[in-house]
Design a protein around this motif. Structure first.
Motif, PDB file in Angstrom:
ATOM      1  N   ILE A  90      -8.318   2.919   3.571  1.00  0.00           N
ATOM      2  CA  ILE A  90      -8.259   1.463   3.662  1.00  0.00           C
ATOM      3  C   ILE A  90      -8.159   1.105   5.144  1.00  0.00           C
ATOM      4  O   ILE A  90      -7.208   1.493   5.816  1.00  0.00           O
TER       5      ILE A  90
ATOM      6  N   THR B   2      -8.157  -2.099   7.816  1.00  0.00           N
ATOM      7  CA  THR B   2      -7.970  -3.547   7.904  1.00  0.00           C
ATOM      8  C   THR B   2      -8.187  -4.014   9.333  1.00  0.00           C
ATOM      9  O   THR B   2      -7.581  -3.490  10.267  1.00  0.00           O
TER      10      THR B   2
ATOM     11  N   MET C 220      -3.140  -5.534  -2.737  1.00  0.00           N
ATOM     12  CA  MET C 220      -2.759  -4.198  -2.297  1.00  0.00           C
ATOM     13  C   MET C 220      -1.935  -3.488  -3.375  1.00  0.00           C
ATOM     14  O   MET C 220      -2.029  -2.268  -3.522  1.00  0.00           O
TER      15      MET C 220
ATOM     16  N   GLU D  83      -9.160   8.559   0.149  1.00  0.00           N
ATOM     17  CA  GLU D  83      -9.313   7.104  -0.008  1.00  0.00           C
ATOM     18  C   GLU D  83      -8.787   6.436   1.258  1.00  0.00           C
ATOM     19  O   GLU D  83      -7.625   6.593   1.624  1.00  0.00           O
TER      20      GLU D  83
ATOM     21  N   LEU E 246     -12.711  -0.573   2.099  1.00  0.00           N
ATOM     22  CA  LEU E 246     -12.393   0.648   1.360  1.00  0.00           C
ATOM     23  C   LEU E 246     -13.571   1.607   1.430  1.00  0.00           C
ATOM     24  O   LEU E 246     -14.713   1.202   1.248  1.00  0.00           O
TER      25      LEU E 246
ATOM     26  N   LEU F 101       0.821  -1.209   0.000  1.00  0.00           N
ATOM     27  CA  LEU F 101       0.000   0.000   0.000  1.00  0.00           C
ATOM     28  C   LEU F 101       0.856   1.262   0.000  1.00  0.00           C
ATOM     29  O   LEU F 101       0.526   2.250  -0.669  1.00  0.00           O
TER      30      LEU F 101
ATOM     31  N   ILE G 269     -10.539  -6.374   4.893  1.00  0.00           N
ATOM     32  CA  ILE G 269     -10.031  -5.110   4.355  1.00  0.00           C
ATOM     33  C   ILE G 269     -11.189  -4.320   3.757  1.00  0.00           C
ATOM     34  O   ILE G 269     -11.902  -4.828   2.887  1.00  0.00           O
TER      35      ILE G 269
ATOM     36  N   THR H  41      -5.360   1.567   9.707  1.00  0.00           N
ATOM     37  CA  THR H  41      -6.044   2.494   8.812  1.00  0.00           C
ATOM     38  C   THR H  41      -5.013   3.288   8.034  1.00  0.00           C
ATOM     39  O   THR H  41      -4.122   3.911   8.609  1.00  0.00           O
TER      40      THR H  41
ATOM     41  N   ILE I 130      -4.513  -2.037  -5.782  1.00  0.00           N
ATOM     42  CA  ILE I 130      -5.608  -1.403  -5.052  1.00  0.00           C
ATOM     43  C   ILE I 130      -6.438  -0.492  -5.960  1.00  0.00           C
ATOM     44  O   ILE I 130      -7.646  -0.311  -5.750  1.00  0.00           O
TER      45      ILE I 130
END
Length: 205
Positions: free
Chosen positions: A83, A85, A173, A81, A98, A44, A96, A70, A176
Motif C-alpha cells: 500500500i 500513499t 483501511m 501486498e 495497491l 492498516l 492510495i 509505503t 483493506i
C-alpha cells in the motif's frame, strides 16, 4: 481605471475573502497528512501491515516536501501486498495505491527483505490499483465517494470535510481486504524475486 472602479474592485475582493474561507497549501497538506497518520496508518497496522522494509521506500516527508507512506504485508501464500500513499500539497486528494507481487522463493516474514533496496517494486506497473478510482467500473465522474477533501466555504465546513475524509480513510483501511479482493478480480500478481525482478517463464496460477 477610475478611483471608484479600483475601490469597487477592492471592496468585492474583500467581500469574497470574508464570505469564502480559504486555507494555504501548507495547511491543507498538513491536514491530509494528519488524517492518514492518525486514521490510516493505525487501521492498516491492525490489519497486519507494517512499514515497508525496503531502503528505497518513503515513510513520511519525501524529497518533494510532500508525504509518502509505503506499508507492506505478506499473505499466507507468500504474496507481497503493498500500500503506497501519496499526499501532495497541490491538491485535495489522499492517493492510495495497491499492488501485489508473488515472491519466489517463498517469503515467511517482511524482516527477510530488510537488506533489499526494493526499487523495482515501486516502478510504474499496469497492476497498480488506485483505491476508489481504478477499482470502479465506468468513468471517474460516476465514482461517488473518493479520498478527497470536499469543497468548503467556511472554517466549520473545512473541519467537517477533514472529519469526513478521516472517517472514510479509517473505514477503508480497516476494510483493506475488500480492496485486495477487488484487485485480484482485476489483476494477477507478477512473479518476482525478492528484489522485484520479474521471473521469466513464471506465470501465476
Amino acid at each position: 481605471m477610475s478611483i471608484l472602479s479600483v475601490s469597487l474592485t477592492i471592496a468585492i475582493e474583500e467581500i469574497q475573502m470574508a464570505l469564502f474561507y480559504r486555507i494555504s497549501d501548507k495547511k491543507r497538506l498538513e491536514a491530509k497528512n494528519e488524517i492518514f497518520v492518525k486514521k490510516g496508518i493505525p487501521a492498516l497496522k491492525r490489519q497486519g501491515f507494517e512499514q515497508s522494509p525496503f531502503s528505497s521506500s518513503w515513510f513520511g516527508r519525501n524529497n518533494l516536501n510532500n508525504f509518502t507512506y509505503t506499508m507492506c504485508r505478506i499473505s499466507s501464500n507468500s504474496e507481497l501486498e503493498m500500500i503506497t500513499t501519496h499526499i501532495s500539497r497541490r491538491d485535495a486528494w489522499i492517493q492510495i495505491f495497491l499492488n501485489i507481487f508473488k515472491l519466489e522463493p517463498k517469503l515467511e516474514t517482511l524482516t527477510e527483505l530488510e537488506t533489499r533496496d526494493g526499487m523495482q517494486f515501486s516502478m510504474p506497473s499496469d497492476t497498480e490499483m488506485r483505491l476508489r478510482m481504478d477499482d470502479y467500473k465506468g468513468p471517474p465522474l460516476f465514482h461517488g465517494v473518493r479520498h478527497k477533501l470536499k469543497s468548503f466555504y467556511t472554517e466549520k465546513g473545512f473541519e467537517e470535510s477533514v472529519q469526513n475524509l478521516g472517517e472514510l480513510i479509517k473505514k477503508d483501511m480497516e476494510n483493506i481486504d475488500h480492496f485486495i479482493k477487488r484487485w485480484h478480480e482485476l489483476h494477477r500478481p507478477m512473479v518476482t524475486d525478492w528484489e522485484g525482478i520479474i521471473c521469466a517463464n513464471k506465470p501465476t496460477s
